[in-house]
Enzyme design. Structure first.
Site, short mmCIF file in Angstrom:
data_model
loop_
_atom_site.label_atom_id
_atom_site.label_comp_id
_atom_site.label_asym_id
_atom_site.label_seq_id
_atom_site.Cartn_x
_atom_site.Cartn_y
_atom_site.Cartn_z
N ASP A 32 47.57 43.19 -30.52
CA ASP A 32 46.53 42.32 -29.95
C ASP A 32 45.17 43.03 -29.96
O ASP A 32 44.52 43.18 -28.93
CB ASP A 32 46.87 41.94 -28.50
CG ASP A 32 48.18 41.20 -28.37
OD1 ASP A 32 48.55 40.50 -29.32
OD2 ASP A 32 48.82 41.31 -27.31
N GLU A 198 47.87 30.65 -28.86
CA GLU A 198 47.28 31.66 -27.98
C GLU A 198 46.25 32.46 -28.76
O GLU A 198 45.92 32.15 -29.90
CB GLU A 198 48.37 32.58 -27.41
CG GLU A 198 49.19 33.32 -28.44
CD GLU A 198 50.37 34.08 -27.83
OE1 GLU A 198 50.60 33.96 -26.62
OE2 GLU A 198 51.06 34.79 -28.58
#
EC number: 3.2.1.99
Length: 317
Positions: A32, A198
């Site tokens: 991420d 997301e």
């Protein structure tokens, strides 16, 4: 555990559709990722885990060196997961400080909080934790408050956020440290399957705001990888205002499961996602991926990057 041979057996159709990632030397692990370039020319890479991993390098190609954590003691937010922070998003504010938004949560939970820290250098040991932005979820809302992304639209600072459930949202900030009083607005939703959407990232280019996001299964590939095409991938919609009305290349609303794929599994790249875009002599798409010739676990994830090309107003790699 998925064996090396099983990893190699992933569909060979996942090849040749996209450019391979740019060169990466040194410690290229990432998860991420958040990426920012210091005024002195150094690149700083931030990743999910513990107090947010920090790596630095003299160029995008590296060599990358892990140098420490942003918040080695975790977050001051009194919430489950405050020692294992997620999804850092970093930018330089108008005041010259660097701001990092992070998520406090646990896997599969909608009980989440978005926090913020600031620094004058981005170096380990320089970050001050300011705790919660005031943006949280407890299961009674339609959204999950993780995966924050900051952008300034006109004179208004906003955060984009969200994961699964009712999708991606946007909320105005009162300043870099706190949200405003207006309610969040839903900007994207995936009605299919488990509503896997997301990692929103909003980027302005050529009169449009491009909403990049990740869809599909994000991890667990080392124990049970999904059917072909159901793993992580990077999609995009765009809007002329950045405040809603996002549509994909075919005109399908992002609120109605729209999204044009920018990058998906190919060659040695499996499940690319958790992305952002850095302006660095042009737009650079950065992300993590699982190498198909590895064990596909999170610990094997790699930092990927590609320069974006724009074809008929849409990003490609």
């Amino acid at each position: 555990m998925l064996s090396f041979l099983a990893a190699l057996s992933l569909p060979l159709a996942l090849v040749n559709a996209y450019a391979n990632p740019g060169t990466c030397n040194g410690n290229c692990w990432a998860h991420d990722p958040g990426l920012w370039k210091h005024d002195d020319g150094r690149y700083f890479l931030f990743s999910t885990g513990n107090g947010i991993h920090i790596s630095s390098a003299p160029s995008l190609q590296g060599p990358w060196t892990e140098v420490g954590y942003a918040l080695p003691d975790g977050s001051s937010i009194n919430h489950d997961g405050n020692k294992n922070l997620w999804a850092p998003d970093v930018h330089k504010g108008d005041d010259g400080k660097y701001y990092m938004y992070y998520s406090v949560s646990t896997l599969g939970s909608q009980n989440s909080v978005i926090g913020v820290a600031s620094s004058t250098t981005m170096e380990p040991g320089s970050w001050t934790d300011h705790g919660s932005t005031g943006l949280s979820s407890d299961g009674s809302q339609g959204y999950n408050t993780i995966d924050a992304n900051w952008i300034k639209i006109g004179d208004q600072q906003v955060l984009n956020f969200g994961s699964y459930w009712q999708g991606l949202y946007q909320i105005d900030l009162a300043g870099p440290l706190k949200i405003g009083t207006a309610a969040p607005v839903n900007i994207a939703y995936n009605a299919t399957g488990q509503h896997a959407i997301e990692a929103s990232f909003l980027y302005q280019q050529n009169g449009f705001y491009y909403l990049f996001f990740s869809s599909g299964k994000a991890n667990g590939y080392d124990t049970s990888f999904p059917a072909q095409g159901e793993e992580y991938r990077i999609n995009v919609c765009r809007s002329s205002t950045g405040r809603g009305d996002f549509v994909d290349k075919n005109g399908v609303s992002c609120l109605q499961s729209g999204g044009t794929t920018v990058l998906a599994s190919h060659d040695n790249v499996y499940g690319p996602g958790g992305q952002g875009v850095l302006e660095d002599n042009g737009a650079v798409l950065y992300y993590h991926y699982a190498p198909r010739n590895g064990d596909l676990s999170v610990s094997s994830y790699q930092f990927g990057w590609n320069r974006l090309n724009w074809v008929d107003g849409w990003p490609t790699v």
